[in-house]
Design an enzyme around this catalytic site. Structure first.
Site, PDB file in Angstrom:
ATOM      1  N   LYS A 125       0.265  -0.479  -0.032  1.00  0.00           N
ATOM      2  CA  LYS A 125       0.151   0.114   0.278  1.00  0.00           C
ATOM      3  C   LYS A 125       0.933   1.424   0.563  1.00  0.00           C
ATOM      4  CE  LYS A 125      -4.742  -1.792   0.425  1.00  0.00           C
ATOM      5  NZ  LYS A 125      -4.152  -2.917   0.028  1.00  0.00           N
TER       6      LYS A 125
HETATM    7  C1  LIG Z   1      -5.023  -4.000   0.649  1.00  0.00           C
HETATM    8  C2  LIG Z   1      -6.575  -3.568   0.952  1.00  0.00           C
HETATM    9  C3  LIG Z   1      -7.717  -4.062   1.789  1.00  0.00           C
HETATM   10  C4  LIG Z   1      -6.872  -5.111   3.373  1.00  0.00           C
HETATM   11  O1  LIG Z   1      -5.845  -5.057   3.801  1.00  0.00           O
HETATM   12  P1  LIG Z   1      -5.120  -5.528   4.429  1.00  0.00           P
HETATM   13  O2  LIG Z   1      -3.788  -4.494   5.255  1.00  0.00           O
HETATM   14  O3  LIG Z   1      -3.839  -6.764   3.183  1.00  0.00           O
HETATM   15  O4  LIG Z   1      -5.787  -6.606   5.178  1.00  0.00           O
HETATM   16  C5  LIG Z   1      -9.021  -4.244   1.852  1.00  0.00           C
HETATM   17  N1  LIG Z   1      -9.850  -3.378   1.722  1.00  0.00           N
HETATM   18  C6  LIG Z   1      -8.910  -3.190   0.244  1.00  0.00           C
HETATM   19  C7  LIG Z   1     -10.696  -2.461  -0.969  1.00  0.00           C
HETATM   20  C8  LIG Z   1      -8.045  -2.666   0.343  1.00  0.00           C
HETATM   21  O5  LIG Z   1      -7.321  -2.497  -1.162  1.00  0.00           O
END
Ligand SMILES: *Cc1c(COP(=O)(O)O)cnc(C)c1O
Length: 392
Positions: free
Chosen positions: A186
């Site tokens: 992210k």
């Molecule tokens: C990455 C993501 C998640 C989950 O996040 P994690 O930290 O990987 O568990 C949930 N919703 C969206 C839209 C995402 O891109």
């Protein structure tokens, strides 16, 4: 796109701060921790930046989605409206609460269409979860209006939209609650981590309690704390919080680079006939982690995506055929394989998703990820590859 591209001394320093005390737990150990509270420090900074009253760090974005829905009171038999284009975690969180996900259509923003949401609200609808997918915003004001008028809670999944805004207001502050992710890929990364943001004091209490077995976090004797609710362990570790804390200091720089690099690609693609772009309701608030464009037909888009990859262009995504971002290929999920038995029973054994307009849009969409370390020459090389495949 991901924050790991800009790791440096700042991350090392924050992590060493924690290791020097040996206190990896975010609560207590007041003496041993020598005043180092990485999770708390991040929460204060992040809430301030967003203009929200509260932020609670947790172990992942998936956890943040689950905590937010639980705090919102979503439970067995409730319906929750979700978009067809997201990451599967958004919907896993609904199932975890024993609730039934109901897909609405997306519009040209590739996010939930407010009109379709209004159509699919029923007396059972408890919440709507707009997702600011690929870092650009939904028509979040119109979605908030629909939710307010119909008396349902809006929970934003802002996992991909850290740093984004709509007309000057931070994404993640339009809903009663919002979830963010700081996973390894992210925009800001903690290694693993997430956050729930809210400006409602009562919801905030539920959030931090649910994320820590119901502990009320009153006083500084953990053994003597009350437990007004039950919950889980969704706590962040101080080591992960330390990385996030270093990263937040880089957010403006990350956004500026992404916007610059995205603008260069977009200007070049805009000159190619047949190419149109995803609608972005407020381009100034775009995080610019991705550039999404559409070709006239599904066949052309699929073939172009393959040709771009073959030409050696990294970071090209054709989400329509992907099995974790668009619902079309989520067979394991639609048949509701165990262990989500409450939701399975309540949904009548399977999840259906009727989104023909979204299918037509997604089939024509190609997405390019935007890098942070690109040189001018890299950008020129990318443009040349895009032109060689798309100009015909
Ligand atoms: C990455 C993501 C998640 C989950 O996040 P994690 O930290 O990987 O568990 C949930 N919703 C969206 C839209 C995402 O891109």
């Amino acid at each position: 796109m991901p924050g790991f591209e800009v790791f440096g001394d700042e991350e090392r320093k924050e992590v060493m701060d924690v290791l020097e005390t040996g206190v990896l737990f975010r609560y207590g150990f007041d003496q041993a921790r020598k005043g180092r509270w990485k999770a708390k420090e991040f929460e204060e900074k992040f809430a301030l930046r967003l203009g929200a009253r509260h932020c609670h760090l947790c172990s992942s974005g998936t956890a943040a989605d689950h905590i937010a829905l639980a705090a919102a009171g979503v439970g067995a038999g409730d319906e929750v409206i979700v978009p067809p284009f997201t990451f599967v975690a958004t919907i896993e969180a609904v199932l975890a609460q024993g609730a039934v996900p109901v897909f609405a259509e997306m519009d040209g923003t590739l996010c939930l269409d407010p009109a379709s949401v209004a159509e699919r609200i029923t007396p059972k609808t408890k919440a709507v979860v707009p997702v600011h997918i690929c870092g650009s915003m939904a028509r979040i004001d119109a979605l908030a209006d629909v939710c307010r008028e119909r008396g349902v809670i809006m929970v934003e999944d802002a996992c991909q939209a850290v740093g984004g805004s709509y007309k000057g207001k931070a994404l993640g502050t339009f809903g009663a609650l919002a979830a963010f992710s700081f996973d390894p890929v992210k925009t800001l990364t903690a290694g693993e981590g997430g956050a729930v943001v809210t400006s409602d004091d009562a919801l905030y209490a539920r959030v931090h309690q649910f994320a820590d077995h119901g502990h009320d976090h009153i006083g500084n004797d953990r053994g003597a704390e009350g437990h007004p609710i039950t919950g889980f362990n969704y706590r962040i570790c101080e080591l992960n919080a330390a990385v996030a804390l270093a990263q937040i200091g880089k957010l403006d720089r990350i956004l500026a680079i992404q916007r610059n690099n995205k603008a260069a690609l977009k200007a070049a693609l805009g000159k190619i006939s047949g190419v149109t772009f995803r609608e972005v309701p407020d381009p100034e608030g775009d995080t610019a982690t991705f550039l999404s464009f559409l070709l006239p037909s599904e066949n052309e888009a699929r073939e172009a995506a393959q040709a771009l990859a073959k030409a050696g262009l990294p970071g090209v995504f054709y989400w329509y055929d992907n099995n974790w971002h668009y619902h079309r290929r989520w067979d394991h999920f639609k048949t509701l394989a165990a262990p989500f038995q409450t939701a399975t029973a309540l949904a009548g054994g399977k999840i259906t998703a009727d989104t023909p307009r979204s299918d037509a849009l997604m089939g024509r969409t190609i997405c390019l990820s935007i890098g942070l370390l690109w040189t001018e020459a890299d950008i020129a090389g990318r443009i040349q590859k895009l032109e060689s495949v798309l100009c015909r």
